[in-house]
Write an enzyme that holds these catalytic residues in place. Structure first.
Site, PDB file in Angstrom:
ATOM      1  N   HIS A  41       0.818  -1.213   0.000  1.00  0.00           N
ATOM      2  CA  HIS A  41       0.000   0.000   0.000  1.00  0.00           C
ATOM      3  C   HIS A  41       0.852   1.263   0.000  1.00  0.00           C
ATOM      4  O   HIS A  41       0.331   2.353  -0.253  1.00  0.00           O
ATOM      5  CB  HIS A  41      -0.901  -0.009   1.235  1.00  0.00           C
ATOM      6  CG  HIS A  41      -2.326   0.355   0.987  1.00  0.00           C
ATOM      7  ND1 HIS A  41      -2.912   0.400  -0.265  1.00  0.00           N
ATOM      8  CD2 HIS A  41      -3.323   0.708   1.859  1.00  0.00           C
ATOM      9  CE1 HIS A  41      -4.187   0.754  -0.141  1.00  0.00           C
ATOM     10  NE2 HIS A  41      -4.446   0.950   1.127  1.00  0.00           N
ATOM     11  N   ASN A  88      -6.926   6.096   4.550  1.00  0.00           N
ATOM     12  CA  ASN A  88      -8.348   6.397   4.350  1.00  0.00           C
ATOM     13  C   ASN A  88      -8.716   7.828   4.715  1.00  0.00           C
ATOM     14  O   ASN A  88      -9.878   8.215   4.599  1.00  0.00           O
ATOM     15  CB  ASN A  88      -9.225   5.408   5.119  1.00  0.00           C
ATOM     16  CG  ASN A  88      -9.000   5.449   6.609  1.00  0.00           C
ATOM     17  OD1 ASN A  88      -8.118   6.157   7.093  1.00  0.00           O
ATOM     18  ND2 ASN A  88      -9.801   4.699   7.354  1.00  0.00           N
ATOM     19  N   ASN A 134      -9.031   3.051  -0.736  1.00  0.00           N
ATOM     20  CA  ASN A 134      -9.490   4.000   0.270  1.00  0.00           C
ATOM     21  C   ASN A 134      -8.843   5.372   0.151  1.00  0.00           C
ATOM     22  O   ASN A 134      -9.463   6.396   0.452  1.00  0.00           O
ATOM     23  CB  ASN A 134      -9.253   3.438   1.673  1.00  0.00           C
ATOM     24  CG  ASN A 134     -10.185   2.303   2.012  1.00  0.00           C
ATOM     25  OD1 ASN A 134     -11.290   2.208   1.485  1.00  0.00           O
ATOM     26  ND2 ASN A 134      -9.742   1.404   2.888  1.00  0.00           N
TER      27      ASN A 134
END
Length: 208
Positions: A41, A88, A134
């Site tokens: 990520h 997020n 996200n």
């Protein structure tokens, strides 16, 4: 090794390519802190870290929960940014830094991991959905538009029945790490091509 190239936000009304004399903002997405540094990520962070190194600069803390680098890259005045929020909540810092430097949506590029592309594949585009990402979801909601540039770095789908949310928060495998520096280097080249030559040329050169 690929050769390296040249060392709520108000959108602009025109859809034409921005001038290379105008300052651009490049944001890498990731999660802050050493715990997440090697995660899939966080590959967006890895790409902008390399771009900062090419500029001979280091990220410094800035207002609005963001680390930034200012300088020149690919013949452009550029701000590189890494939100210090979690993925997020990326949208708030992106809006804050865009407003501070008065950089409109059309000159924003977001670099991020992408489950829907094979490992190491690149895709450059403007606009589109968030694909369940996200960070993109937060950015689009905060900006009030999805009309920004993206450099998508493929991380592939999780094996078997592994939860995608767990997969993106795991480190790259040993085999993946062998190729990772080369792939991050190529993604940084793609960002520079986008800055120097515009969307169409960068897509022709790097989209897979």
């Amino acid at each position: 090794m690929f050769n390296r190239r040249r060392g709520n936000v108000r959108p602009e009304s025109s859809k034409s390519e921005p001038s290379v004399t105008e300052r651009a903002l490049v944001v890498g997405l990731g999660n802050p802190g050493p715990r997440y540094a090697g995660n899939r990520h966080n590959v967006g962070f890895a790409v902008v870290d390399l771009l900062a190194a090419r500029m001979g600069a280091r990220f410094k803390a800035h207002r609005g929960r963001t680390d930034v680098v200012e300088g020149r890259l690919a013949g452009r005045s550029v701000v590189l940014a890494k939100p210090k929020s979690y993925m997020n909540e990326s949208g708030g810092p992106i809006v804050a830094i865009s407003r501070f430097f008065k950089i409109p949506l059309t000159r924003l590029t977001v670099v991020h991991d992408d489950l829907d592309l094979p490992y190491g594949a690149l895709r450059i585009k403007r606009g589109g959905g968030d694909g369940g990402h996200n960070g993109l979801r937060s950015a689009t909601a905060a900006l009030g538009s999805n009309d920004y540039l993206r450099v998508r770095f493929g991380i592939g789908r999780p094996p078997g029945r592994q939860d995608p949310a767990d997969y993106v928060l795991r480190d790259f495998t040993a085999a993946e790490r062998k190729e990772l520096p080369y792939l991050v280097d190529r993604a940084a080249d793609a960002v520079e091509a986008l800055l120097a030559d515009g969307l169409d040329a960068a897509q022709n050169a790097y989209n897979e």
